[in-house]
Design a protein around this motif. Structure first.
Motif, PDB file in Angstrom:
ATOM      1  N   ASP A  83       2.557  57.605  60.075  1.00  0.00           N
ATOM      2  CA  ASP A  83       3.433  56.665  60.768  1.00  0.00           C
ATOM      3  C   ASP A  83       2.624  55.543  61.411  1.00  0.00           C
ATOM      4  N   VAL A  84       3.159  54.322  61.251  1.00  0.00           N
ATOM      5  CA  VAL A  84       2.590  53.140  61.904  1.00  0.00           C
ATOM      6  C   VAL A  84       3.734  52.463  62.628  1.00  0.00           C
ATOM      7  N   ARG A  85       3.496  52.065  63.875  1.00  0.00           N
ATOM      8  CA  ARG A  85       4.560  51.391  64.619  1.00  0.00           C
ATOM      9  C   ARG A  85       5.071  50.191  63.827  1.00  0.00           C
ATOM     10  N   GLU A  86       6.408  49.989  63.881  1.00  0.00           N
ATOM     11  CA  GLU A  86       7.007  48.894  63.117  1.00  0.00           C
ATOM     12  C   GLU A  86       6.395  47.546  63.499  1.00  0.00           C
ATOM     13  N   GLU A  87       6.148  47.354  64.784  1.00  0.00           N
ATOM     14  CA  GLU A  87       5.566  46.097  65.241  1.00  0.00           C
ATOM     15  C   GLU A  87       4.202  45.856  64.592  1.00  0.00           C
ATOM     16  N   THR A  88       3.392  46.921  64.494  1.00  0.00           N
ATOM     17  CA  THR A  88       2.068  46.800  63.878  1.00  0.00           C
ATOM     18  C   THR A  88       2.193  46.536  62.383  1.00  0.00           C
ATOM     19  N   ALA A  89       3.096  47.262  61.735  1.00  0.00           N
ATOM     20  CA  ALA A  89       3.290  47.075  60.297  1.00  0.00           C
ATOM     21  C   ALA A  89       3.754  45.653  59.993  1.00  0.00           C
ATOM     22  N   ARG A  90       4.629  45.124  60.837  1.00  0.00           N
ATOM     23  CA  ARG A  90       5.110  43.749  60.638  1.00  0.00           C
ATOM     24  C   ARG A  90       3.962  42.760  60.820  1.00  0.00           C
TER      25      ARG A  90
END
Length: 343
Positions: A29-36
């Protein structure tokens, strides 16, 4: 020049190399904010696996299919609009969306109604360019009863249950066309307007705006009866030649509907391309050529990319809401104005 690699992407995004690896491969899992942030950085530097990143980030999103019913593919404007709608659908970040783009050669209300109902069996939302007619209204009401939103695209419709409209303020477009012609031509000029069909509310509004401006600000102008093109270049060509034969002293034209290529061809064939100011719609290869060679003076255009993006966003919003939360959305976009010097 070397293409950007994962290290370059990590540096641009301000994250570690392991984070980039996890986003690419979905290993943890990677935080959505980081992935974006990683995706945004990939798009900025042209990272080779940007499409894969987009796909990874949408894996857990709801899936939606949207149908876009456009007019003839042979019409350059609708080909461009179809490409913009496909792009807007592919880039939508809220759902995993699929575009089904249908170009309709049969523009009769019955055929459009049948296509609407057929698309309603496979789509979660529909956007349509159509003439206003009871058959079309009935089809939209049927889809709405099944919680399938329908957006009127380019030309508004009167169906009470439509989800919204995305296009121009067409009365303003018509008034702008009249402003240009009245400032190009001498007093007491004779002008004409071309429409495909008054069943298209956008064209009806363009004519209304055109007439109202001349009535208020150029009352000495003579506006002859509208010329119908039936949205076809071949009809527009013959209609224009007939008009020029019957009204050799006509001073200017406003093309508010389909068939502009036929109009321009007829004007050139009659040798009037330098003496007959014409205002037309939508920047395409044909109208750009007309501006450059002087056959067209001004083009009033839809901002295609903005309209496509807004249409997809509206369909997404409606498809994610219960129908009880739907409210009609009227989305007017500012027209673009092109002259020979602005190309």
């Amino acid at each position: 020049m070397r293409r950007p690699n994962m290290s370059a992407l990590a540096k641009e995004a301000g994250v570690g190399l392991s984070t980039v690896d996890r986003v690419l491969n979905g290993r943890a899992d990677v935080r959505e904010e980081t992935a974006r942030r990683v995706l945004d950085a990939a798009e900025r530097i042209g990272f080779y696996a940007t499409p894969l990143l987009r796909q990874r980030l949408k894996a857990d999103l709801p899936q939606r299919t949207f149908a876009f019913l456009l007019q003839q593919k042979s019409t350059a404007f609708y080909k461009l609009l179809g490409e913009a709608l496909q792009k807007a659908t592919d880039e939508c970040a809220l759902v995993r969306s699929k575009a089904v783009i249908e170009f309709m050669d049969d523009l009769t209300p019955g055929a459009i109604a049948e296509t609407l109902l057929r698309m309603g069996r496979i789509a979660d939302g529909v956007a349509v360019v159509a003439a206003d007619h009871p058959n079309v209204t009935a089809a939209i009401e049927t889809l709405s009863s099944k919680s399938i939103p329908v957006v009127a695209l380019i030309s508004d419709l009167t169906a009470a249950s439509r989800a919204g409209y995305a296009g121009l303020d067409n009365r303003k477009v018509g008034r702008t066309a009249a402003w240009f012609l009245s400032n190009m031509l001498p007093a007491n000029s004779t002008v004409s307007i071309f429409v495909g069909s008054h069943r298209y509310l956008c064209q009806e509004a363009c004519e209304s705006g055109f007439r109202s401006y001349l009535r208020e600000s150029a009352p000495d102008f003579v506006l002859i009866d509208p010329v119908a093109t039936l949205e076809r270049d071949e009809y527009a060509f013959e209609a224009t030649l007939n008009l020029l034969r019957q009204r050799p002293g006509i001073n200017g034209l406003y093309i508010a509907g389909g068939g502009i290529e036929g109009v321009l061809k007829a004007v050139r064939e009659a040798g009037r391309e330098r003496t007959l100011p014409i205002v037309g719609h939508d920047l395409t290869e044909t109208t750009a050529r007309g501006l450059i060679d002087g056959t067209l003076k001004i083009v009033l255009s839809h901002p295609i990319d903005a309209i496509a993006k807004g249409t997809v966003e509206l369909l997404v919003e409606r498809s994610l809401q219960p129908q009880t939360g739907w409210q009609y959305a009227h989305q007017n976009y500012p027209m673009q104005i092109f002259s020979p010097e602005s190309l």
